[in-house]
Design an enzyme around this catalytic site. Sequence first.
Site, PDB file in Angstrom:
ATOM      1  N   CYS A 119       7.592 -42.257   7.914  1.00  0.00           N
ATOM      2  CA  CYS A 119       8.117 -42.469   6.554  1.00  0.00           C
ATOM      3  C   CYS A 119       8.392 -43.940   6.260  1.00  0.00           C
ATOM      4  CB  CYS A 119       9.383 -41.653   6.344  1.00  0.00           C
ATOM      5  SG  CYS A 119       9.058 -39.892   6.476  1.00  0.00           S
ATOM      6  N   HIS A 262      13.353 -44.365   0.387  1.00  0.00           N
ATOM      7  CA  HIS A 262      12.560 -43.234   0.861  1.00  0.00           C
ATOM      8  C   HIS A 262      13.227 -41.942   0.385  1.00  0.00           C
ATOM      9  CE1 HIS A 262      10.353 -40.488   3.238  1.00  0.00           C
ATOM     10  NE2 HIS A 262      11.307 -40.281   4.128  1.00  0.00           N
ATOM     11  N   ASN A 292       9.928 -34.548   0.397  1.00  0.00           N
ATOM     12  CA  ASN A 292       9.675 -35.750   1.192  1.00  0.00           C
ATOM     13  C   ASN A 292       8.176 -35.839   1.487  1.00  0.00           C
ATOM     14  OD1 ASN A 292       9.358 -37.599   3.239  1.00  0.00           O
ATOM     15  ND2 ASN A 292      11.086 -36.878   4.469  1.00  0.00           N
TER      16      ASN A 292
HETATM   17  N1  ACO Z   1      17.954 -22.430   4.238  1.00  0.00           N
HETATM   18  C1  ACO Z   1      19.113 -21.805   4.494  1.00  0.00           C
HETATM   19  N2  ACO Z   1      19.926 -22.146   5.522  1.00  0.00           N
HETATM   20  C2  ACO Z   1      19.510 -23.183   6.302  1.00  0.00           C
HETATM   21  C3  ACO Z   1      18.303 -23.875   6.078  1.00  0.00           C
HETATM   22  C4  ACO Z   1      17.512 -23.460   4.993  1.00  0.00           C
HETATM   23  N3  ACO Z   1      16.344 -24.054   4.687  1.00  0.00           N
HETATM   24  N4  ACO Z   1      18.189 -24.834   7.005  1.00  0.00           N
HETATM   25  C5  ACO Z   1      19.268 -24.770   7.790  1.00  0.00           C
HETATM   26  N5  ACO Z   1      20.066 -23.769   7.371  1.00  0.00           N
HETATM   27  C6  ACO Z   1      21.365 -23.350   7.916  1.00  0.00           C
HETATM   28  C7  ACO Z   1      21.512 -23.685   9.375  1.00  0.00           C
HETATM   29  O1  ACO Z   1      20.949 -22.668  10.192  1.00  0.00           O
HETATM   30  C8  ACO Z   1      23.019 -23.788   9.504  1.00  0.00           C
HETATM   31  O2  ACO Z   1      23.538 -22.503   9.603  1.00  0.00           O
HETATM   32  P1  ACO Z   1      24.744 -22.195  10.662  1.00  0.00           P
HETATM   33  O3  ACO Z   1      25.880 -23.059  10.186  1.00  0.00           O
HETATM   34  O4  ACO Z   1      24.950 -20.726  10.476  1.00  0.00           O
HETATM   35  O5  ACO Z   1      24.204 -22.612  11.993  1.00  0.00           O
HETATM   36  C9  ACO Z   1      23.468 -24.358   8.145  1.00  0.00           C
HETATM   37  O6  ACO Z   1      22.386 -24.098   7.238  1.00  0.00           O
HETATM   38  C10 ACO Z   1      23.758 -25.836   8.167  1.00  0.00           C
HETATM   39  O7  ACO Z   1      22.675 -26.499   8.824  1.00  0.00           O
HETATM   40  P2  ACO Z   1      22.674 -28.059   9.005  1.00  0.00           P
HETATM   41  O8  ACO Z   1      21.482 -28.455   9.817  1.00  0.00           O
HETATM   42  O9  ACO Z   1      24.037 -28.501   9.462  1.00  0.00           O
HETATM   43  O10 ACO Z   1      22.477 -28.536   7.485  1.00  0.00           O
HETATM   44  P3  ACO Z   1      22.608 -29.967   6.892  1.00  0.00           P
HETATM   45  O11 ACO Z   1      23.610 -29.995   5.828  1.00  0.00           O
HETATM   46  O12 ACO Z   1      22.678 -31.021   7.985  1.00  0.00           O
HETATM   47  O13 ACO Z   1      21.196 -30.147   6.185  1.00  0.00           O
HETATM   48  C11 ACO Z   1      19.066 -31.194   6.474  1.00  0.00           C
HETATM   49  C12 ACO Z   1      19.995 -30.102   6.934  1.00  0.00           C
HETATM   50  C13 ACO Z   1      18.745 -30.998   4.999  1.00  0.00           C
HETATM   51  C14 ACO Z   1      17.772 -31.129   7.289  1.00  0.00           C
HETATM   52  C15 ACO Z   1      19.769 -32.573   6.644  1.00  0.00           C
HETATM   53  O14 ACO Z   1      20.309 -32.670   7.937  1.00  0.00           O
HETATM   54  C16 ACO Z   1      18.838 -33.727   6.411  1.00  0.00           C
HETATM   55  O15 ACO Z   1      18.407 -33.978   5.307  1.00  0.00           O
HETATM   56  N6  ACO Z   1      18.524 -34.532   7.463  1.00  0.00           N
HETATM   57  C17 ACO Z   1      17.641 -35.645   7.326  1.00  0.00           C
HETATM   58  C18 ACO Z   1      16.233 -35.169   7.480  1.00  0.00           C
HETATM   59  C19 ACO Z   1      15.217 -36.189   7.103  1.00  0.00           C
HETATM   60  O16 ACO Z   1      15.437 -36.994   6.247  1.00  0.00           O
HETATM   61  N7  ACO Z   1      14.051 -36.079   7.738  1.00  0.00           N
HETATM   62  C20 ACO Z   1      12.907 -36.829   7.397  1.00  0.00           C
HETATM   63  C21 ACO Z   1      12.916 -38.213   7.891  1.00  0.00           C
HETATM   64  S1  ACO Z   1      11.503 -39.001   7.325  1.00  0.00           S
HETATM   65  C22 ACO Z   1      10.132 -38.899   8.399  1.00  0.00           C
HETATM   66  O17 ACO Z   1       9.872 -39.824   9.153  1.00  0.00           O
HETATM   67  C23 ACO Z   1       9.236 -37.700   8.394  1.00  0.00           C
END
Ligand code: ACO
Length: 339
Positions: A119, A262, A292
């Site tokens: 990214c 980004h 993304n």
């Molecule tokens: N739908 C419903 N529930 C979900 C989903 C979903 N799609 N995904 C996760 N959950 C659940 C989890 O299982 C968890 O449940 P639990 O509490 O019962 O275990 C709960 O939601 C919370 O999960 P978290 O992982 O803590 O959620 P968070 O608020 O951290 O959001 C996310 C997750 C959106 C992935 C966030 O961490 C994020 O945006 N991280 C950055 C990711 C990113 O930017 N990646 C790309 C980088 S760029 C590149 O180089 C490709």
Amino acid sequence: MAETPSIFSGVALVGSGSATPTQSLSNDQLGSRVDTNDTWIRTRTGIEARRLIGADETLTSLCCKAGANAIAMSGWEPESIDLILLATSTPDDLFGSAPEIQAKLGAKNAVAFDLTAACSGFLFSLVTAAQFLKNGSFKRALVIGADQLSSWVDWSDRRTCVLFGDGAGALTLETTNTSKEGILGFQLKTDGSRGNCLNLKQKERRESLLDGISHQVGGYEPIQMNGQEVYKFAVREVPAILETLLKRTNTDPKHLDWMLLHQANQRILDAVADRFDIPHSKVLSNLANYGNTSAATIPLMLDEAVKDGRIKPGHLIATSGFGAGLSWGAALVRWQGPD
Ligand code: ACO
């Protein structure tokens, strides 16, 4: 190769273009296939839909469209381009897709190659292209950021599949006199020791060729990500690198016209805005529509804001990319637009 212009010239950002696939996949549609729902995705990420490359499109065809768009806005002949850089982690051809794009665009005088930095790829490519222009090697460059992560997500893994989409964006750069400088400063970083937070790794699969001789069979695992770690990394490092950049360029955040980050998660964009005490509306965002798109997010967003008139000639923009590697970077740029 272009005639050598005066050494250490400035670089102007003159044209932009973009292309997105026609197929759109909404959160509700995704929810009918994996255990997720529109409310969760929208509130945790800001994403409402994403585009996926369909049967009649390829990443290369999107790149050509985005590139042709940017060349047309610049008023250039394709033969006048000296360099084409394609930022992608998902080329149609592992040997590089930039040469095919060069041929299809008719940019027969350009050297063309791919650059991989996930990214951060567009930002790294922008800075790389600018160095060739600043040192007098080339006069005109086309930088494309494009990715097709839909091929590499596990569509049954709700933690990753909701985040990504496909797209392409492009930007043209030209040497100019230093008073019109378009790249006022940059910072680039890598921390490979944290690389295991986000990977698209080769499958470990070996086949025996002869007695005592084996070889790796090509193929990749789906994207693996520790979302929370990547989130923490982004909200810590993006403001930090922007702060350093703004300090080194003597720029008050209040004087920025836009922040162009980004597009990974709306919460990350909002956190950066809060850190600099600037209104959320000054941080450009279109991830609701595209998710993304990896190396494409920055030029895709830039092109949208140039075309709808939000970004105007002379506007000062702080841009930052981050992602797998881990890698991240920032640049302070001034949009010039075509003459
Ligand atoms: N739908 C419903 N529930 C979900 C989903 C979903 N799609 N995904 C996760 N959950 C659940 C989890 O299982 C968890 O449940 P639990 O509490 O019962 O275990 C709960 O939601 C919370 O999960 P978290 O992982 O803590 O959620 P968070 O608020 O951290 O959001 C996310 C997750 C959106 C992935 C966030 O961490 C994020 O945006 N991280 C950055 C990711 C990113 O930017 N990646 C790309 C980088 S760029 C590149 O180089 C490709």
